[in-house]
Design an enzyme around this catalytic site. Structure first.
Site, PDB file in Angstrom:
ATOM      1  N   ASP A 115      42.872  24.284 -29.530  1.00 58.91           N
ATOM      2  CA  ASP A 115      43.722  25.653 -28.587  1.00 58.91           C
ATOM      3  C   ASP A 115      44.529  26.468 -29.574  1.00 58.91           C
ATOM      4  O   ASP A 115      45.401  25.262 -30.485  1.00 58.91           O
ATOM      5  CB  ASP A 115      44.039  25.516 -27.127  1.00 58.91           C
ATOM      6  CG  ASP A 115      44.402  26.812 -26.416  1.00 58.91           C
ATOM      7  OD1 ASP A 115      43.257  26.492 -25.323  1.00 58.91           O
ATOM      8  OD2 ASP A 115      44.866  27.299 -26.892  1.00 58.91           O
ATOM      9  N   ASP A 151      43.714  28.680 -34.337  1.00 58.48           N
ATOM     10  CA  ASP A 151      43.129  29.889 -33.810  1.00 58.48           C
ATOM     11  C   ASP A 151      41.739  29.770 -34.165  1.00 58.48           C
ATOM     12  O   ASP A 151      41.359  30.370 -35.734  1.00 58.48           O
ATOM     13  CB  ASP A 151      43.737  30.687 -35.385  1.00 58.48           C
ATOM     14  CG  ASP A 151      43.862  32.110 -34.676  1.00 58.48           C
ATOM     15  OD1 ASP A 151      42.609  32.457 -33.809  1.00 58.48           O
ATOM     16  OD2 ASP A 151      44.402  33.320 -35.155  1.00 58.48           O
ATOM     17  N   VAL A 152      40.832  30.554 -33.962  1.00 55.70           N
ATOM     18  CA  VAL A 152      39.217  30.282 -33.918  1.00 55.70           C
ATOM     19  C   VAL A 152      38.824  31.693 -34.478  1.00 55.70           C
ATOM     20  O   VAL A 152      37.841  31.490 -35.435  1.00 55.70           O
ATOM     21  CB  VAL A 152      38.268  30.066 -32.490  1.00 55.70           C
ATOM     22  CG1 VAL A 152      39.290  28.985 -31.641  1.00 55.70           C
ATOM     23  CG2 VAL A 152      38.725  31.509 -31.354  1.00 55.70           C
ATOM     24  N   TYR A 165      34.967  43.300 -22.973  1.00 54.09           N
ATOM     25  CA  TYR A 165      34.985  42.255 -22.574  1.00 54.09           C
ATOM     26  C   TYR A 165      33.409  42.177 -22.303  1.00 54.09           C
ATOM     27  O   TYR A 165      32.610  41.029 -23.176  1.00 54.09           O
ATOM     28  CB  TYR A 165      35.923  41.997 -20.795  1.00 54.09           C
ATOM     29  CG  TYR A 165      35.598  40.635 -20.801  1.00 54.09           C
ATOM     30  CD1 TYR A 165      36.301  39.258 -21.297  1.00 54.09           C
ATOM     31  CD2 TYR A 165      35.024  39.872 -19.669  1.00 54.09           C
ATOM     32  CE1 TYR A 165      36.633  37.877 -21.318  1.00 54.09           C
ATOM     33  CE2 TYR A 165      34.816  38.883 -19.409  1.00 54.09           C
ATOM     34  CZ  TYR A 165      35.113  37.836 -19.996  1.00 54.09           C
ATOM     35  OH  TYR A 165      35.633  36.730 -19.788  1.00 54.09           O
ATOM     36  N   THR A 174      41.438  34.459 -16.087  1.00 49.67           N
ATOM     37  CA  THR A 174      41.198  35.807 -14.593  1.00 49.67           C
ATOM     38  C   THR A 174      42.242  36.308 -14.027  1.00 49.67           C
ATOM     39  O   THR A 174      42.397  37.818 -13.772  1.00 49.67           O
ATOM     40  CB  THR A 174      39.645  35.090 -13.865  1.00 49.67           C
ATOM     41  OG1 THR A 174      40.295  34.339 -12.739  1.00 49.67           O
ATOM     42  CG2 THR A 174      38.651  35.246 -14.463  1.00 49.67           C
TER      43      THR A 174
END
Length: 250
Positions: A37, A63-64, A154, A192
């Protein structure tokens, strides 16, 4: 249950929400979990909780969106825990915004995390998954199945994840790697809760995104489905985008 004994499982977004629940589920079922993460303390806390419950896990900051960092992280995981057999791409971000107001750099960042990050981690894991006939499970969304207001970025990102999943499933079918995705809606997670309503919008515009019962699902519900898709019980399933939404996309 020990469906994943000694199998190394990479989980991104492991600090909270669906990622944390998924990491915990694999840890409960014998997996050796690499918790990744951008929130280093959160990833480490998830790994510690798994260890304290009798499982095996390590936490790393990642950090992807940084492809070099992704490659380095997977190399460290291979050296430390062993080659991954299961890759779960759960890291994701999003927000509601009017398209005419949303900054382009924000749009690009959402795609970078949700799409490029999913690809980068999958790409780094694939040589090891090919050797072991492993699998990938991605996180799409109901937003990757139908249009939703104030969600251009999104929806674009999750639609891309859905079709990337299908493309990779076809590409690797004959080579023994399964690729599937889950498409949640109405799940109570930090992401969310952080979306927020657009100022001046009508709450009715958001209703089709929510289960008709009005009851939110839990991260654990999604985690159990991810674990199923990664298990040998789902060995004949690939290229599926599986809704977890109490009928939202029905």
């Amino acid at each position: 249950m020990s469906r994943f004994d000694d199998r190394v499982v990479v989980v991104t977004g492991a600090a909270s929400g669906i990622g944390r629940a998924t990491a915990a589920r694999f840890g409960d079922e014998g997996g050796v979990v690499a918790c990744l993460d951008i929130d280093e303390s959160g990833a480490s806390a998830t790994a510690q909780a798994i260890t304290e419950a009798g499982g095996r896990a390590r936490g790393w900051q990642l950090d992807v969106t940084d492809a070099d960092a992704v490659d380095q992280a997977i190399a460290v995981i291979v050296e430390t825990l062993g080659p991954p057999r299961i890759c779960c791409n759960i890291a994701g971000i999003g927000t509601f915004a009017r398209s005419e107001d949303q900054p382009v750099d924000q749009f690009e960042h959402i795609l970078a995390v949700n799409v490029v990050g999913t690809f980068a981690v999958s790409r780094a894991c694939l040589p090891h998954l090919l050797e072991q006939h492993g699998c990938i499970v991605n996180i799409s969304s109901s937003a990757g199945i139908f249009g939703q207001p104030y969600s251009a970025a999104y929806c674009a990102s999750k639609g891309a994840v859905s079709l990337m999943t299908k493309a990779m499933a076809v590409e690797y079918n004959r080579r023994g790697v399964r690729v599937n995705a889950v498409a949640p809606a109405g799940i109570d997670t930090p992401i969310t809760r952080d979306f927020g309503f657009v100022e001046g919008s009508d709450v009715k515009e958001y209703l089709k995104m929510m289960p008709p019962t009005g009851k939110m699902g839990t991260p654990e519900m999604v985690a159990s489905t991810i674990a199923y898709l990664a298990s040998e019980e789902a060995g004949y399933i690939t290229g599926v985008i599986l809704p977890i939404d109490m009928g939202v996309t029905a």
